[in-house]
Design a protein around this motif. Structure first.
Motif, PDB file in Angstrom:
ATOM      1  N   PRO B 142       0.824  -1.218   0.000  1.00 53.59           N
ATOM      2  CA  PRO B 142       0.000   0.000   0.000  1.00 53.59           C
ATOM      3  C   PRO B 142       0.855   1.264   0.000  1.00 53.59           C
ATOM      4  O   PRO B 142       0.467   2.277  -0.565  1.00 53.59           O
ATOM      5  CB  PRO B 142      -0.802  -0.103   1.305  1.00 53.59           C
ATOM      6  CG  PRO B 142      -0.695  -1.493   1.749  1.00 53.59           C
ATOM      7  CD  PRO B 142       0.550  -2.059   1.166  1.00 53.59           C
ATOM      8  N   LEU B 143       2.028   1.183   0.623  1.00 51.49           N
ATOM      9  CA  LEU B 143       2.937   2.331   0.642  1.00 51.49           C
ATOM     10  C   LEU B 143       3.425   2.637  -0.777  1.00 51.49           C
ATOM     11  O   LEU B 143       3.444   3.772  -1.228  1.00 51.49           O
ATOM     12  CB  LEU B 143       4.124   2.006   1.545  1.00 51.49           C
ATOM     13  CG  LEU B 143       5.004   3.164   1.977  1.00 51.49           C
ATOM     14  CD1 LEU B 143       4.315   3.967   3.047  1.00 51.49           C
ATOM     15  CD2 LEU B 143       6.339   2.645   2.488  1.00 51.49           C
ATOM     16  N   VAL B 145       2.028   1.939  -3.597  1.00 54.25           N
ATOM     17  CA  VAL B 145       0.979   2.441  -4.480  1.00 54.25           C
ATOM     18  C   VAL B 145       0.894   3.962  -4.381  1.00 54.25           C
ATOM     19  O   VAL B 145       0.549   4.647  -5.342  1.00 54.25           O
ATOM     20  CB  VAL B 145      -0.373   1.786  -4.114  1.00 54.25           C
ATOM     21  CG1 VAL B 145      -1.519   2.429  -4.871  1.00 54.25           C
ATOM     22  CG2 VAL B 145      -0.334   0.307  -4.429  1.00 54.25           C
ATOM     23  N   SER B 146       1.243   4.510  -3.206  1.00 55.38           N
ATOM     24  CA  SER B 146       1.140   5.952  -2.999  1.00 55.38           C
ATOM     25  C   SER B 146       2.370   6.723  -3.474  1.00 55.38           C
ATOM     26  O   SER B 146       2.447   7.924  -3.272  1.00 55.38           O
ATOM     27  CB  SER B 146       0.919   6.265  -1.517  1.00 55.38           C
ATOM     28  OG  SER B 146      -0.275   5.694  -1.076  1.00 55.38           O
ATOM     29  N   VAL B 147       3.334   6.054  -4.064  1.00 53.83           N
ATOM     30  CA  VAL B 147       4.530   6.754  -4.524  1.00 53.83           C
ATOM     31  C   VAL B 147       4.390   7.059  -6.013  1.00 53.83           C
ATOM     32  O   VAL B 147       4.355   6.140  -6.818  1.00 53.83           O
ATOM     33  CB  VAL B 147       5.790   5.914  -4.266  1.00 53.83           C
ATOM     34  CG1 VAL B 147       7.014   6.601  -4.848  1.00 53.83           C
ATOM     35  CG2 VAL B 147       5.980   5.689  -2.782  1.00 53.83           C
TER      36      VAL B 147
END
Lengths: 261, 316
Positions: B142-143, B145-147
């Motif tokens: 999930p981390l 995906v936010s980059v």
């Protein structure tokens, strides 16, 4: 306070929102006027994020950029939400041939990658923050329409909707008084989830150079401007990008909490 | 089987036609003058040359009613002709044909890497029974995906090109130049694969056949690789279509960051120059890729899962 991650996300979003509303309370320097003598300074106590090639304080530029970035994101989600919800409502409630046509169009839109669709729209609309926001919103319409339609179909089969119809309530009134309130829930959750996606799409488009014109600070274009100084000023790309990542993480965390409820 | 194939190809042709029509509506019928956009972008700002305007209007039949314009454009489309790129004066199909192999190589490398990274993460998490290491591993996707990939690419450039000097910063020369772009492109896809596979592994772990295998005394790694993985990787396989679309969209940003030649770079240049025929060709290309990949997935699926037969699906 059992979920520290969620609270950190809420606090961070509140701070970023405050940057957008009253940037002058948070920015220590002028975002546009630079001090030539202080150009390309690394981060320090005086300049938290360092300075750029014109001696402008990067942290102040990020704080002032919040308003452009966040309002573009909000506009994008609003466009996708309103247009997609209306289309889904119409399609699900009308049914038949119209429903068939709308859903085939939605399928086609979903088969083209969102970024490419946004870029095609922005080519025609022209560049700028507002047009970028609209184009990102248009790329999101299909997703909203599909979710809204399936919820309308589900709500339409419920007994109280049939009862209202049997009692002689008009179709339009049934649609807005009985079907819509029951169908809107999952679309609202989707809107919350769409926020993170829209921040990414808006900043990607402005990174590519189709957003705000140069002197104006916007998160994606700040990263893009820093590209020319990659070798000697790491902070120019790294720190504004980190703010984008943190905002997306926080937005995703909060929307997942909304989804779980 | 032949009937199924014919039906699927017809569906694919329909999607292509629809993508062509949708892009035609967006690009030519929205309230803006395509010719003015095209000429403004070629640098002839201010005074537009009336002769040039008239010539372009005639070339694109813009003075005819829209159904005539559409009919002519559709006829060209059926012959595989997307017109000429406005600033470069070269047929769109030729430019795309030259750039496509570069992007294909990049996307293939990124796809392989994403499978390795995403699958590895999910399998490692599956091997661990629980605890903080597993939670840490599962919090990574999930981390990621936010980059934004433009940021990830720039960070990789700073570290591995400028600091360490391991890889060239820009261009298409040599095998080394594909490494950093491929990693950048692979990261978001790897995150999606890891999330889907981890979820699927977890639910498969509760299936009765796994309970039986465990009751018979199988070791955790043994069961994971022999029984669970085969079963759990099927849902992931349907993701391939979506993944390829994401790789194509990601290539727009990644090829710009690393100044690589390719289809993604063509998109960026075409939008900058407001090169409408080029954009339309690229939109149809992405629809074509979508159709081909999904058809391939649907044809291979029954080979992997004998419970699904295409002929039965047709009758249903």
């Amino acid at each position: 306070m059992r979920r520290p991650g969620l609270w950190a996300a809420v606090v961070f979003l509140a701070v970023v929102l405050a940057w957008a509303v009253v940037p002058e309370w948070f920015a220590p320097h002028d975002p546009l006027a630079g001090v030539p003598k202080e150009k390309l300074l690394p981060p320090s106590a005086a300049h938290w994020f360092g300075t750029d090639q014109l001696g402008r304080d990067l942290f102040s530029r990020v704080v002032h950029g919040a308003s452009l970035s966040l309002s573009a994101t909000a506009l994008a989600v609003a466009v996708g939400f309103v247009a997609g919800t209306a289309l889904g409502l119409l399609s699900g409630y009308a049914g038949g041939r119209l429903d068939e046509i709308v859903m085939r169009c939605v399928d086609v839109m979903l088969s083209i990658p969102g970024l490419l669709l946004s870029l095609a729209v922005v080519t025609v609309l022209g560049f700028g923050t507002v047009n970028v926001a609209i184009s990102v919103g248009i790329a999101a319409v299909a997703g909203f329409a599909r979710v809204m339609r399936s919820d309308v179909l589900r709500a339409g089969t419920q007994v109280f909707v049939e009862a209202a119809g049997a009692l002689g309530v008009g179709r339009v009134r049934i649609l807005f008084r009985h079907v819509l309130p029951h169908a809107i829930g999952s679309v609202l959750v989707l809107a919350a989830l769409e926020f993170g996606t829209a921040i990414l799409a808006v900043s990607s488009l402005s990174f590519l150079g189709f957003g705000a014109a140069p002197p104006a600070p916007e998160w994606g274009s700040l990263v893009s401007e820093g590209r020319n100084h990659l070798a000697n000023a790491w902070w120019l790309t790294t720190l504004p990008g980190a703010v984008i990542v943190a905002t997306m993480l926080a937005a995703n965390r909060v929307s997942r909490a909304l989804e779980d409820r | 089987m032949a009937r199924y194939l014919a039906r699927r190809v017809a569906q694919g042709v329909f999607v292509l036609w629809a993508a062509f029509t949708a892009s035609f509506v967006i690009l030519y019928l929205l309230p803006s003058d395509p010719v003015e956009i095209m000429l403004a972008s070629t640098g002839s700002m201010g005074e537009l040359d009336p002769a040039a305007v008239a010539a372009l209007r005639a070339e694109y039949h813009l003075d005819d009613p829209f159904y005539v314009q559409y009919g002519i454009a559709l006829g060209r489309f059926a012959r595989g002709d997307f017109g000429t790129s406005i600033p470069q004066r070269v047929p769109v199909t030729q430019l795309i044909g030259e750039a496509f192999p570069e992007t294909l190589r990049l996307a293939a490398a990124a796809f392989a890497l994403a499978l390795l990274l995403g699958g590895g993460t999910a399998l490692l998490a599956g091997l661990l029974r629980g605890g903080w290491a597993r939670r840490l591993l599962l919090s990574l996707p999930p981390l990621l995906v936010s980059v934004p990939s433009f940021w990830a690419g720039l960070i990789l450039l700073q570290i591995f090109s400028f600091r360490l000097g391991w890889f060239p910063a820009i261009g298409n020369q040599g095998a080394g130049s594909v490494v950093l772009p491929a990693v950048t492109l692979a990261l978001p896809t790897a995150a999606v694969i890891a999330q889907v596979l981890a979820k699927s592994l977890l639910s498969t772990w509760r299936e009765p056949f796994v309970v039986t295998a465990r009751a018979k005394g199988g070791s955790r790694p043994g069961i994971l690789f022999r029984d669970v993985l085969r079963h759990a990787s099927l849902p992931g396989f349907t993701l391939v279509g979506m993944t390829v679309g994401n790789l194509l969209a990601g290539a727009i940003v990644v090829e710009t960051v690393f100044s690589r030649l390719g289809v993604g770079r063509l998109v960026e240049e075409a939008v900058s120059a407001q090169d409408i025929p080029m954009i339309q060709g690229l939109v149809v290309l992405s629809a074509l890729v979508f159709v081909v990949v999904n058809l391939a997935v649907d044809l291979v699926y029954p080979l992997l899962d004998p419970r699904i037969r295409p002929s039965r699906a047709v009758r249903a």
